[in-house]
Design an enzyme around this catalytic site. Sequence first.
Site, PDB file in Angstrom:
ATOM      1  N   HIS A 118      14.327  31.387  16.028  1.00  0.00           N
ATOM      2  CA  HIS A 118      14.261  31.284  14.566  1.00  0.00           C
ATOM      3  C   HIS A 118      15.352  30.341  14.079  1.00  0.00           C
ATOM      4  CE1 HIS A 118      13.681  32.418  10.412  1.00  0.00           C
ATOM      5  NE2 HIS A 118      14.999  32.556  10.310  1.00  0.00           N
TER       6      HIS A 118
ATOM      7  N   ALA B 249     -15.818   3.168  14.290  1.00  0.00           N
ATOM      8  CA  ALA B 249     -15.223   4.130  15.244  1.00  0.00           C
ATOM      9  C   ALA B 249     -16.158   5.330  15.331  1.00  0.00           C
ATOM     10  CB  ALA B 249     -13.837   4.535  14.781  1.00  0.00           C
TER      11      ALA B 249
ATOM     12  N   GLY C 267     -14.005  10.484  12.804  1.00  0.00           N
ATOM     13  CA  GLY C 267     -13.565  11.189  14.004  1.00  0.00           C
ATOM     14  C   GLY C 267     -12.075  10.951  14.199  1.00  0.00           C
TER      15      GLY C 267
HETATM   16  P1  NAD Z   1     -15.198  10.620  17.745  1.00  0.00           P
HETATM   17  O1  NAD Z   1     -16.275  11.162  18.571  1.00  0.00           O
HETATM   18  O2  NAD Z   1     -13.920  11.355  17.637  1.00  0.00           O
HETATM   19  O3  NAD Z   1     -15.704  10.435  16.249  1.00  0.00           O
HETATM   20  C1  NAD Z   1     -16.796   9.654  15.930  1.00  0.00           C
HETATM   21  C2  NAD Z   1     -17.293  10.080  14.550  1.00  0.00           C
HETATM   22  O4  NAD Z   1     -18.252   9.145  14.122  1.00  0.00           O
HETATM   23  C3  NAD Z   1     -17.962  11.437  14.559  1.00  0.00           C
HETATM   24  O5  NAD Z   1     -17.483  12.218  13.490  1.00  0.00           O
HETATM   25  C4  NAD Z   1     -19.442  11.112  14.407  1.00  0.00           C
HETATM   26  O6  NAD Z   1     -20.167  12.117  13.732  1.00  0.00           O
HETATM   27  C5  NAD Z   1     -19.357   9.839  13.588  1.00  0.00           C
HETATM   28  N1  NAD Z   1     -20.523   8.962  13.721  1.00  0.00           N
HETATM   29  C6  NAD Z   1     -21.256   8.700  14.821  1.00  0.00           C
HETATM   30  N2  NAD Z   1     -22.211   7.795  14.540  1.00  0.00           N
HETATM   31  C7  NAD Z   1     -22.054   7.470  13.232  1.00  0.00           C
HETATM   32  C8  NAD Z   1     -22.721   6.569  12.362  1.00  0.00           C
HETATM   33  N3  NAD Z   1     -23.742   5.829  12.780  1.00  0.00           N
HETATM   34  N4  NAD Z   1     -22.293   6.479  11.086  1.00  0.00           N
HETATM   35  C9  NAD Z   1     -21.247   7.222  10.647  1.00  0.00           C
HETATM   36  N5  NAD Z   1     -20.588   8.103  11.429  1.00  0.00           N
HETATM   37  C10 NAD Z   1     -20.974   8.208  12.706  1.00  0.00           C
HETATM   38  O7  NAD Z   1     -14.974   9.126  18.271  1.00  0.00           O
HETATM   39  P2  NAD Z   1     -13.837   8.077  17.956  1.00  0.00           P
HETATM   40  O8  NAD Z   1     -13.062   8.485  16.761  1.00  0.00           O
HETATM   41  O9  NAD Z   1     -14.509   6.748  17.991  1.00  0.00           O
HETATM   42  O10 NAD Z   1     -12.922   8.207  19.227  1.00  0.00           O
HETATM   43  C11 NAD Z   1     -13.444   7.908  20.531  1.00  0.00           C
HETATM   44  C12 NAD Z   1     -12.815   8.747  21.578  1.00  0.00           C
HETATM   45  O11 NAD Z   1     -11.453   8.434  21.735  1.00  0.00           O
HETATM   46  C13 NAD Z   1     -12.922  10.205  21.254  1.00  0.00           C
HETATM   47  O12 NAD Z   1     -13.629  10.830  22.274  1.00  0.00           O
HETATM   48  C14 NAD Z   1     -11.543  10.716  21.216  1.00  0.00           C
HETATM   49  O13 NAD Z   1     -11.400  11.887  21.950  1.00  0.00           O
HETATM   50  C15 NAD Z   1     -10.698   9.620  21.832  1.00  0.00           C
HETATM   51  N6  NAD Z   1      -9.500   9.529  21.009  1.00  0.00           N
HETATM   52  C16 NAD Z   1      -8.613  10.547  21.079  1.00  0.00           C
HETATM   53  C17 NAD Z   1      -7.488  10.537  20.277  1.00  0.00           C
HETATM   54  C18 NAD Z   1      -6.543  11.683  20.330  1.00  0.00           C
HETATM   55  O14 NAD Z   1      -6.622  12.445  21.275  1.00  0.00           O
HETATM   56  N7  NAD Z   1      -5.645  11.846  19.378  1.00  0.00           N
HETATM   57  C19 NAD Z   1      -7.273   9.487  19.405  1.00  0.00           C
HETATM   58  C20 NAD Z   1      -8.208   8.477  19.351  1.00  0.00           C
HETATM   59  C21 NAD Z   1      -9.316   8.510  20.177  1.00  0.00           C
END
Ligand code: NAD
Length: 477
Positions: free
Chosen positions: A451, A276, A190
């Site tokens: 541009h 994560a 993620g």
């Molecule tokens: P996320 O929801 O972005 O991603 C989590 C990922 O883990 C998903 O792809 C999911 O399918 C996967 N997953 C879930 N359970 C799993 C498992 N058991 N095994 C393997 N994969 C699994 O969550 P995150 O990356 O932990 O981030 C948390 C929150 O923090 C998010 O909601 C995000 O919006 C926020 N965040 C935002 C930013 C940004 O805006 N740039 C940056 C970092 C975090």
Amino acid sequence: MADSFDVIVIGGGPAGYPAAIRAAQNKLTVACIDAWKNRDGTTAFGGTCLNAGCIPSKALLESSELYHRLREEFSVHGIKASGVEVDVATMQKRKAGIVKKSTDGINALFKAAGVTPLQGRGRLLPGKRVEFTAHDGSRRELTAKHVVLASGSEPTPLRSAAFDGTSILDSWDALELAAAPKRLGVIGAGVIGLELGSVWRRLGSEVVILEALEDFLAIADQQLAKEALRQFKRQGLDIRLGAKVTAAAVAGGAVNVSYTDGKAVQSVTVDKLVVAIGRRPYTDKLLAAGTGVELDERGFIKVDEHCRTGAEAIWAVGDCVRGPMLAHKGKEEGVMVADLIAGRYGEVNYRAIPSVIYTAPEIAWVGETEEQVKASGRAYKVGVFPFLASGRARAMESTAGFAKLIAAVDDDEILGVHIVGPLAGELIAEAVLAMEYSASSEDLQRTMHAHPTLSEAVHEAALAADKRAIDSLNRSP
Ligand code: NAD
Ligand code: FAD
């Protein structure tokens, strides 16, 4: 100090502190209670975002990207550098300085606005009363006309790979590493997995990311996700999709991770493992019995579209309520609530929340994905402009990716904009503004763009939706 306020905000992160400042701007008396403690025992306003999230991650992303570009890309410009070394300790010190400046800034803003800062825990009691426990253990009961709950979120734990702070890390630990581990494993491809995976990959780690879903970035437009995955693989991120982790065993300073990939049981050994897999709302000891505030089945505080809980004059904003866990979403909710409390107009447009992933290339979007529009049944048109055709992107040596605009066929309304490419996170602001003002794709087409700028890619994508792009062949890449 007074024991009674017009507004008490519990939580001083990016949802809570703007609520407090706006309430003070609205001439209300305000206290903001925040429990954040850093690992060295110091306290700071700013919550996850400033202390352990948005700001420190972006500081490390910037430093690591400069290092990567200097080593891998500068020679194309005719700039030769030898003996380039990375000093993670200096990088971490710079990051800590940026965090400190940002959190100190909130104290200064509170002082200027007249917000009373209270460091310690807040607990909502029935009858708009709040129990405040300072870090030294002393307790006081405060009363307010309105209470705003902004207690944020925490990393979701994984039973098969429990955090231990040494080998199996959460995102905060992963931001504090003193050196790049030789082998870094990440569970979850993620936003955090991709951003922090990129940081440590650029600094020399071999990075393996295990993602449970078969689709990469399932929440994003899949054309965008496909292009991003191609770029990340080129950078050496080993992203394994459909990987369900079953166990993580720490032995001899390494972590052996077992997972199934649909066919067989696999394993990978890493030196550090970051989990994560998302974040969950944090409401521990926040609500005494009888407050009338309810949680939903996933632990989020129940609110309506104006962030009202069911209890009179009790509001909740940010990560502890439904919706994307993003700092800017929380900020707008905090500001809305502070304005509504003061009897002013307040609203959050949940249809125009930008998402940005700060990798290289950056990924950013607003509105609906093509998959969502298709599922809605509404006839639509798509315009795509590749950065390869952008003079500015070529000059920057950053031609990977594209800008994509989706508009309705019936009234030309912009339904979604999706960008993967250089500074996508900055470019998306134009699309957010356009959608906020209900612009049509023709409105964007008729707007002059300087541009040579990257923003021309958004302009040309709008033109491409009607096959009228000037600087590309009006074909999907
Ligand atoms: P996320 O929801 O972005 O991603 C989590 C990922 O883990 C998903 O792809 C999911 O399918 C996967 N997953 C879930 N359970 C799993 C498992 N058991 N095994 C393997 N994969 C699994 O969550 P995150 O990356 O932990 O981030 C948390 C929150 O923090 C998010 O909601 C995000 O919006 C926020 N965040 C935002 C930013 C940004 O805006 N740039 C940056 C970092 C975090
Ligand atoms: P928080 O920031 O979690 O703040 C809540 C505060 O309330 C904390 O200080 C907490 O200690 C305090 N608190 C909790 N309970 C109590 C209590 N009972 N009494 C007193 N105080 C209490 N989002 C983005 O938009 N862009 C990004 O680039 C981005 N990058 C991120 C990177 C990482 C590594 C992480 C982990 C997150 C990132 N996020 C990003 C998400 C962002 O940090 C959150 O969406 C945001 O911090 C939520 O704000 P909040 O105010 O709701 O909660």
